[in-house]
Design an enzyme around this catalytic site. Structure first.
Site, PDB file in Angstrom:
ATOM      1  CG  MET A  30      -1.564  -1.297   1.462  1.00  0.00           C
ATOM      2  SD  MET A  30      -2.815  -1.343   2.692  1.00  0.00           S
ATOM      3  CE  MET A  30      -1.680  -1.521   4.186  1.00  0.00           C
ATOM      4  CG  ASP A  31       4.962   2.634  -1.992  1.00  0.00           C
ATOM      5  OD1 ASP A  31       5.179   3.011  -1.011  1.00  0.00           O
ATOM      6  OD2 ASP A  31       5.556   2.821  -2.844  1.00  0.00           O
TER       7      ASP A  31
END
Ligand SMILES: CC(C)=CCC/C(C)=C/CC/C(C)=C/COP(=O)(O)OP(=O)(O)O
Length: 270
Positions: A30-31
């Site tokens: 989840m960048d």
């Protein structure tokens, strides 16, 4: 009314997709949560909160489509190197969201999801570790799908842990045989095998992922599921994690199906 129509259309699309191959396991990196905070000039930590809502939507899409395993990279061991304020704020968010996940009306209870926390949980503060253990216990009887939350996790740490556990197990086995006079110096028996290491992985309860999705256009794995990703597809949509939505999800699934159909055809030709 609008929501009912959207939900109905999504279910129709999923019905059509289910004619093709459906991934069994999707993992998410989840960048881009901090970049989202900066881009929109929000208060510190706001991007991670929007990121949590995006995660809930992704989980809903996955489980509605029939994906049985979802894994998320929620906090890596390297994230402990961030400023103490940021680590604390992420841990507070984690604690808050674990409580939310356990509520009656949460996605976990609505879809019958079993929650696992994977990683070196000893590195977590006591309140977070206890909350994680509570969540695993509270959902232990859920059997429709699995959510694995990787915290205090890196792949190299997972592999090291599995090798150490395997060595200890083998050492105990040999010591026992030795003391009863049954030890034989046979390397087929005494060497550690792949299956010994695999059973001690933090992720041993899940099949290998079919797809890893990393947002923000990044194509690195950043020490995530290295052992398990030998045959998996990596997708890196350019959106930041809080911006991920149905469009990106649909695109990933369509691509996965296209590649699977091509591979099936190729296998049949051989
Ligand atoms: C209980 C539960 C499931 C909680 C999960 C909550 C959540 C959304 C965590 C994200 C954590 C994280 C470090 C993301 C990476 O973004 P980043 O901070 O590295 O942002 P950047 O890529 O812009 O630097």
């Amino acid at each position: 009314m609008y929501d009912t129509i959207v939900n109905f259309l999504r279910k129709c699309i999923f019905y059509v997709l289910s004619v093709g191959p459906i991934p069994n396991h999707i993992a998410f990196i989840m960048d881009g949560n901090r970049r989202y905070t900066k881009r929109w000039n929000l208060m510190q930590g706001a991007g991670h909160k929007v990121g949590y809502s995006a995660l809930m939507s992704m989980l809903k899409y996955c489980y509605e489509l029939g994906v049985r395993y979802v894994t998320i990279y929620a906090f890596s061991i390297d994230n402990f190197k961030r400023t103490p304020e940021e680590v604390q704020s992420l841990m507070d968010l984690m604690l808050d969201k674990i409580e939310e996940l356990l509520k009656e009306e949460s996605i976990v209870n609505r879809y019958g999801i079993r929650v696992y926390f994977s990683g070196n949980l000893k590195l977590l503060s006591e309140p977070v570790r206890l909350a994680a253990e509570r969540a695993m216990l509270a959902t232990a009887k859920n059997s429709k799908a699995v959510l694995s939350i990787c915290v205090a996790y890196t792949s190299t740490n997972e592999i090291l842990h599995a090798v150490q556990e395997s060595c200890e197990e083998k050492w105990d086995e040999i010591t026992l045989l030795n003391s009863s006079g049954g030890y034989e110096p046979d390397e087929n028996v005494n060497l550690i095998k792949l299956t010994d290491i695999e059973k001690h992985m933090y992720m041993a309860f899940a099949p290998d992922p079919d797809i890893i999705i990393r947002t923000s256009g990044e194509t690195r794995l950043s020490n995530f599921l290295l052992w398990q990703s030998a045959n998996c597809y990596l997708y890196s949509p350019s959106v930041l994690w809080p911006e991920i939505g149905f469009r990106q999800f649909l695109w990933v699934i369509l691509n996965f199906q296209r590649i699977q159909v091509y591979l099936d055809k190729k296998r049949k030709q051989v």
